[in-house]
Design a protein around this motif. Structure first.
Motif, mmCIF file in Angstrom:
data_model
loop_
_atom_site.group_PDB
_atom_site.id
_atom_site.type_symbol
_atom_site.label_atom_id
_atom_site.label_comp_id
_atom_site.label_asym_id
_atom_site.label_seq_id
_atom_site.Cartn_x
_atom_site.Cartn_y
_atom_site.Cartn_z
ATOM 1 N N PRO A 36 0.823 -1.212 0.000
ATOM 2 C CA PRO A 36 0.000 0.000 0.000
ATOM 3 C C PRO A 36 0.857 1.261 0.000
ATOM 4 C CG PRO A 36 -0.745 -1.564 1.668
ATOM 5 C CD PRO A 36 0.568 -2.069 1.160
ATOM 6 N N SER A 37 0.309 2.338 -0.524
ATOM 7 C CA SER A 37 1.025 3.610 -0.550
ATOM 8 C C SER A 37 1.422 4.029 0.864
ATOM 9 C CB SER A 37 0.140 4.687 -1.190
ATOM 10 O OG SER A 37 0.816 5.914 -1.242
ATOM 11 N N GLY A 38 2.678 4.435 1.020
ATOM 12 C CA GLY A 38 3.155 4.902 2.315
ATOM 13 C C GLY A 38 3.526 3.822 3.301
ATOM 14 N N CYS A 39 3.619 2.569 2.846
ATOM 15 C CA CYS A 39 3.878 1.477 3.790
ATOM 16 C C CYS A 39 5.358 1.323 4.138
ATOM 17 C CB CYS A 39 3.331 0.151 3.257
ATOM 18 S SG CYS A 39 4.281 -0.571 1.904
ATOM 19 N N GLY A 40 6.249 2.003 3.411
ATOM 20 C CA GLY A 40 7.661 1.929 3.757
ATOM 21 C C GLY A 40 8.533 1.222 2.735
ATOM 22 N N LYS A 41 8.052 1.075 1.501
ATOM 23 C CA LYS A 41 8.820 0.374 0.465
ATOM 24 C C LYS A 41 10.148 1.084 0.173
ATOM 25 C CE LYS A 41 5.396 0.724 -2.457
ATOM 26 N NZ LYS A 41 4.356 1.285 -1.550
ATOM 27 N N THR A 42 10.062 2.400 -0.024
ATOM 28 C CA THR A 42 11.280 3.158 -0.314
ATOM 29 C C THR A 42 12.217 3.162 0.882
ATOM 30 O OG1 THR A 42 10.217 4.567 -1.973
ATOM 31 C CG2 THR A 42 12.167 5.458 -0.888
ATOM 32 N N THR A 43 11.668 3.267 2.079
ATOM 33 C CA THR A 43 12.504 3.211 3.289
ATOM 34 C C THR A 43 13.279 1.901 3.330
ATOM 35 O OG1 THR A 43 11.028 4.637 4.556
ATOM 36 C CG2 THR A 43 12.455 3.173 5.815
ATOM 37 N N LEU A 44 12.606 0.798 3.023
ATOM 38 C CA LEU A 44 13.260 -0.504 3.027
ATOM 39 C C LEU A 44 14.371 -0.545 1.993
ATOM 40 C CD1 LEU A 44 13.460 -3.436 3.983
ATOM 41 C CD2 LEU A 44 11.677 -4.021 2.320
ATOM 42 N N LEU A 45 14.100 -0.038 0.794
ATOM 43 C CA LEU A 45 15.112 -0.045 -0.263
ATOM 44 C C LEU A 45 16.323 0.799 0.137
ATOM 45 C CD1 LEU A 45 14.954 -1.468 -3.078
ATOM 46 C CD2 LEU A 45 14.646 0.800 -4.056
ATOM 47 N N ARG A 46 16.065 1.937 0.777
ATOM 48 C CA ARG A 46 17.157 2.804 1.218
ATOM 49 C C ARG A 46 17.992 2.146 2.323
ATOM 50 N NH1 ARG A 46 17.187 8.167 -0.128
ATOM 51 N NH2 ARG A 46 17.985 8.774 1.916
ATOM 52 N N ILE A 47 17.347 1.378 3.180
ATOM 53 C CA ILE A 47 18.094 0.635 4.202
ATOM 54 C C ILE A 47 18.995 -0.405 3.546
ATOM 55 C CG2 ILE A 47 17.838 -1.075 6.048
ATOM 56 C CD1 ILE A 47 15.404 0.530 7.022
ATOM 57 N N ILE A 48 18.460 -1.126 2.560
ATOM 58 C CA ILE A 48 19.262 -2.122 1.850
ATOM 59 C C ILE A 48 20.451 -1.451 1.161
ATOM 60 C CG2 ILE A 48 19.253 -3.778 -0.070
ATOM 61 C CD1 ILE A 48 16.282 -4.309 0.625
ATOM 62 N N GLY A 49 20.230 -0.231 0.635
ATOM 63 C CA GLY A 49 21.287 0.489 -0.062
ATOM 64 C C GLY A 49 22.228 1.265 0.848
ATOM 65 N N GLY A 50 21.987 1.213 2.155
ATOM 66 C CA GLY A 50 22.860 1.912 3.090
ATOM 67 C C GLY A 50 22.609 3.400 3.200
ATOM 68 N N LEU A 51 21.465 3.864 2.689
ATOM 69 C CA LEU A 51 21.129 5.286 2.765
ATOM 70 C C LEU A 51 20.299 5.620 3.992
ATOM 71 C CD1 LEU A 51 20.230 5.817 -1.004
ATOM 72 C CD2 LEU A 51 22.421 6.235 0.130
ATOM 73 N N GLU A 52 19.744 4.608 4.637
ATOM 74 C CA GLU A 52 19.038 4.745 5.911
ATOM 75 C C GLU A 52 19.578 3.672 6.846
ATOM 76 O OE1 GLU A 52 16.570 6.774 6.981
ATOM 77 O OE2 GLU A 52 15.700 7.657 5.160
ATOM 78 N N GLN A 53 19.455 3.905 8.133
ATOM 79 C CA GLN A 53 19.910 2.931 9.121
ATOM 80 C C GLN A 53 18.707 2.271 9.772
ATOM 81 O OE1 GLN A 53 23.166 1.953 9.991
ATOM 82 N NE2 GLN A 53 22.003 0.379 11.066
ATOM 83 N N GLU A 54 18.671 0.957 9.768
ATOM 84 C CA GLU A 54 17.599 0.234 10.460
ATOM 85 C C GLU A 54 17.762 0.405 11.969
ATOM 86 O OE1 GLU A 54 20.927 -2.791 9.784
ATOM 87 O OE2 GLU A 54 20.025 -1.077 8.742
ATOM 88 N N ASP A 55 16.667 0.272 12.714
ATOM 89 C CA ASP A 55 16.730 0.319 14.178
ATOM 90 C C ASP A 55 17.214 -1.008 14.741
ATOM 91 O OD1 ASP A 55 15.793 2.925 14.168
ATOM 92 O OD2 ASP A 55 13.700 2.327 14.365
ATOM 93 N N SER A 56 16.750 -2.100 14.138
ATOM 94 C CA SER A 56 17.175 -3.423 14.585
ATOM 95 C C SER A 56 17.025 -4.403 13.439
ATOM 96 C CB SER A 56 16.345 -3.886 15.789
ATOM 97 O OG SER A 56 14.977 -4.042 15.432
ATOM 98 N N GLY A 57 17.549 -5.606 13.643
ATOM 99 C CA GLY A 57 17.552 -6.607 12.585
ATOM 100 C C GLY A 57 18.903 -6.642 11.891
ATOM 101 N N THR A 58 19.072 -7.580 10.991
ATOM 102 C CA THR A 58 20.356 -7.740 10.306
ATOM 103 C C THR A 58 20.149 -7.933 8.809
ATOM 104 O OG1 THR A 58 20.325 -10.137 10.728
ATOM 105 C CG2 THR A 58 21.515 -8.765 12.313
#
Length: 257
Positions: free
Chosen positions: A43-65
């Motif tokens: 769904p729109s706004g669910c965090g798809k881009t955020t997830l992609l940016r975390i995978i690309g190292g442009l955002e930092q996840e709070d937890s997980g590996t």
């Protein structure tokens, strides 16, 4: 069976300001297989881009590996990103835009290798005759070709694409989708693509990861078992596209009602 090139394990992310916390991702887990095209929908706004940016190292996840495969090619970048906006440098020629990343200090690529790689990518993306042009002289579709070539110049193991064709007309979009399939075949690059378009996902993907509403978790992972090239008018294609659409919208399958 080959090990996945990337494994996500319970990735979480919450955005915070002075007033409130806004959970975005709530325990995202899935594997990415080598040389597959994996689409991420939801769904729109669910965090798809955020997830992609975390995978690309442009955002930092709070937890997980996020675990990389042990066989990542030495001397290659793990990921490179193609954004919704081509984000080209308007003062640089097409050639200079493509080689920009290769000339960064961290790359330290010899100039003869830079030239060889750029010429190969210009040929691969059909931009040979435009190498001395500037971004304002190109169409929207051609600018996205340049953006793809620039990302591929650093020879990433995984190409991340965040709705790169969403602003293009239908015919140009299909042309560039075919280009993605051709590049995957030619360069053996794994591709993660965020899209809102169910037809695009079914046209390109080997698998589709469907995220739930925010805070997002993995709702379902659907395989697309159709050979390429795929025909959007094929009844099986239409069936899968409608299934994906219902899943993203959170609607039940009519066959189960």
């Amino acid at each position: 069976m080959m090990d996945p090139i990337l494994s996500l394990d319970t990735i979480t992310k919450t955005f915070r300001d002075d007033k409130e916390a806004c959970p975005a991702l709530a325990g995202i887990s899935f594997d990415v297989d080598t040389n597959e095209i994996l689409c991420i929908m939801g769904p729109s706004g669910c965090g798809k881009t955020t997830l992609l940016r975390i995978i690309g190292g442009l955002e930092q996840e709070d937890s997980g590996t996020i675990r990389e495969a042990s066989g990542i090619t030495p001397g290659k970048s793990l990921t490179a990103m193609v954004f919704q906006d081509h984000a080209l440098f308007p003062w640089l020629s097409i050639y200079e835009n493509i080689v920009y990343g290769l000339r960064l200090e961290a790359q330290k690529v010899p100039e003869d290798v830079v030239k060889e790689r750029a010429e190969a990518l210009l040929s691969l993306t059909h931009l040979d005759t435009f190498m001395n042009s500037f971004p304002h002289q190109l169409s929207g579709g051609m600018k996205q070709r340049v953006a793809v070539a620039r990302a591929l110049a650093v020879k990433p193991d995984i190409l991340l694409m965040d709705e790169p064709f969403s602003a293009l007309d239908t015919f140009t979009r299909r042309e560039l989708e075919d280009e993605v399939l051709r590049i995957r075949q030619a360069m053996k690059t794994t591709i993660l693509l965020v899209t809102h378009n169910p037809e695009e996902a079914v046209y390109l993907a080997d698998r589709i990861v469907i995220l739930s509403k925010r805070p997002a978790g993995v709702s379902e992972i659907l395989p697309v078992n159709l050979p390429h090239p795929r025909d959007p008018s094929n009844p099986e294609f239409i069936k899968i596209r409608e299934q994906v659409t219902r899943r993203v919208q959170g609607k039940p399958d009519p066959a189960l009602q």
